[in-house]
Design an enzyme around this catalytic site. Sequence first.
Site, mmCIF file in Angstrom:
data_model
loop_
_atom_site.group_PDB
_atom_site.id
_atom_site.type_symbol
_atom_site.label_atom_id
_atom_site.label_comp_id
_atom_site.label_asym_id
_atom_site.label_seq_id
_atom_site.Cartn_x
_atom_site.Cartn_y
_atom_site.Cartn_z
ATOM 1 N N LYS A 1 -62.703 2.360 25.555
ATOM 2 C CA LYS A 1 -61.814 3.097 26.540
ATOM 3 C C LYS A 1 -62.996 3.486 27.668
ATOM 4 O O LYS A 1 -64.311 3.727 27.607
ATOM 5 C CB LYS A 1 -61.295 4.329 26.348
ATOM 6 C CG LYS A 1 -60.178 4.324 25.339
ATOM 7 C CD LYS A 1 -59.200 3.867 25.448
ATOM 8 C CE LYS A 1 -58.492 2.968 24.584
ATOM 9 N NZ LYS A 1 -57.220 4.088 24.142
HETATM 10 C C1 LIG Z 1 -56.168 4.268 22.995
HETATM 11 C C2 LIG Z 1 -54.553 3.975 23.359
HETATM 12 C C3 LIG Z 1 -54.642 5.548 22.341
HETATM 13 C C4 LIG Z 1 -54.689 6.182 21.033
HETATM 14 O O1 LIG Z 1 -56.153 6.873 21.642
HETATM 15 P P1 LIG Z 1 -56.781 6.716 19.943
HETATM 16 O O2 LIG Z 1 -57.673 7.569 20.175
HETATM 17 O O3 LIG Z 1 -57.577 5.325 19.673
HETATM 18 O O4 LIG Z 1 -55.922 7.443 18.781
HETATM 19 C C5 LIG Z 1 -53.433 6.160 22.869
HETATM 20 N N1 LIG Z 1 -51.849 6.097 23.959
HETATM 21 C C6 LIG Z 1 -52.649 4.500 24.832
HETATM 22 C C7 LIG Z 1 -52.358 4.611 26.411
HETATM 23 C C8 LIG Z 1 -53.813 4.289 24.568
HETATM 24 O O5 LIG Z 1 -54.699 3.275 25.265
#
Ligand SMILES: *Cc1c(COP(=O)(O)O)cnc(C)c1O
Length: 364
Positions: free
Chosen positions: A184
């Site tokens: 991310k």
């Molecule tokens: C990555 C993501 C999540 C979940 O995040 P995690 O930290 O992997 O649990 C939720 N919503 C969206 C849109 C994402 O891209």
Amino acid sequence: MEFVNLKAQYRALKVQIDERIQRVLDHGQYIMGPEVAELEEKLAVFTGAKHCITVASGTEALLISLMAIGLKPGDEVITTPFTFAATAEMIVLLGGKPVFVDIEPDTCNIDASLIEAKITDRTRAIMPVSLYGQCADMDAINVIAKRHGLAVVEDAAQSFGATYKGKKSCNLSTLGCTSFFPSKPLGCYGDGGAIFTNDDALAQACREIRVHGQSVRYTHVRVGVGGRMDTLQCAVVLAKLERFEWEIKQRRRLSERYRELLNALVGVQLLALRKDRDSAWAQYTVFVERRTSIQAVLQAQHIPTAVHYPKPLHQQPAYAAVSRDCGLVASEQAAERVLGLPMSADLSYSQQDRVVAALRVALA
Ligand SMILES: *Cc1c(COP(=O)(O)O)cnc(C)c1O
């Protein structure tokens, strides 16, 4: 070439990251150590939100947020089907019903103009997703929510660092949820996430839910979860924060460069970026036809691509039954055509040129 170049980022920040991790190993407070509060303070300042509560993941941030607003079985939450499963998953896990609203075909974000028609007596919240790093039309969504007394929970897992009308993503609604999954925009070296709010009572609720509903140790005032973020992961994010503003600027520069280079290619349609917002560019996504063959051509040249997402949630086995939605045409079409190209602050111009050259060949 990597889709997200985490190794180059580590090389650039090695001293800071190693030092931060070593400090945790030396003080030994692996759970709720001083780095947790330090990170929460810094992220609150960054976003402008009054409260930041770090949690175990982005998924956990969504779960705890929905628990904090008191989502009950049978409650409806309006959201987009064109997202990662976690968005709808946490609604369903709490016994709620995701009510899917279609996306704007050019941004892939929830179409705010379609939301109000889906509101019923059972609607509790609206959950827009800031997909690929660009926020949805949050002002329009907040106006609708206010009119109907609904909470707005922004799934900002991909948009930490983005702005909407000058305000930061995560600080645009009742609650904002982000993820520090390694790939991310702001990532740790495992799982992590955070919730942001300006509401004191909701912040308190989130803090309690994060530690099994405890107001003080061994006083369980509500049902919660084990949802803390590790001190070590907070330390990693603190080290990465030192370069984060530069990274966001670099991603913007690279996305503008992609735009210039790809504009000249026939057969690639670019995602629209609204004038009143700045994306965090978690992904550089374009629309193409014949996606599978294009991916194969790029793969042969060792250029990784990704598809976020190949199927909207109302067409996934786990959600088809709970949603019973139809008319989500834009989501279905986007799922057929989206293609994510390599993007990270450490992507070089020459790598970017290689991606574009390979795409040109693939499209010919
Ligand atoms: C990555 C993501 C999540 C979940 O995040 P995690 O930290 O992997 O649990 C939720 N919503 C969206 C849109 C994402 O891209």
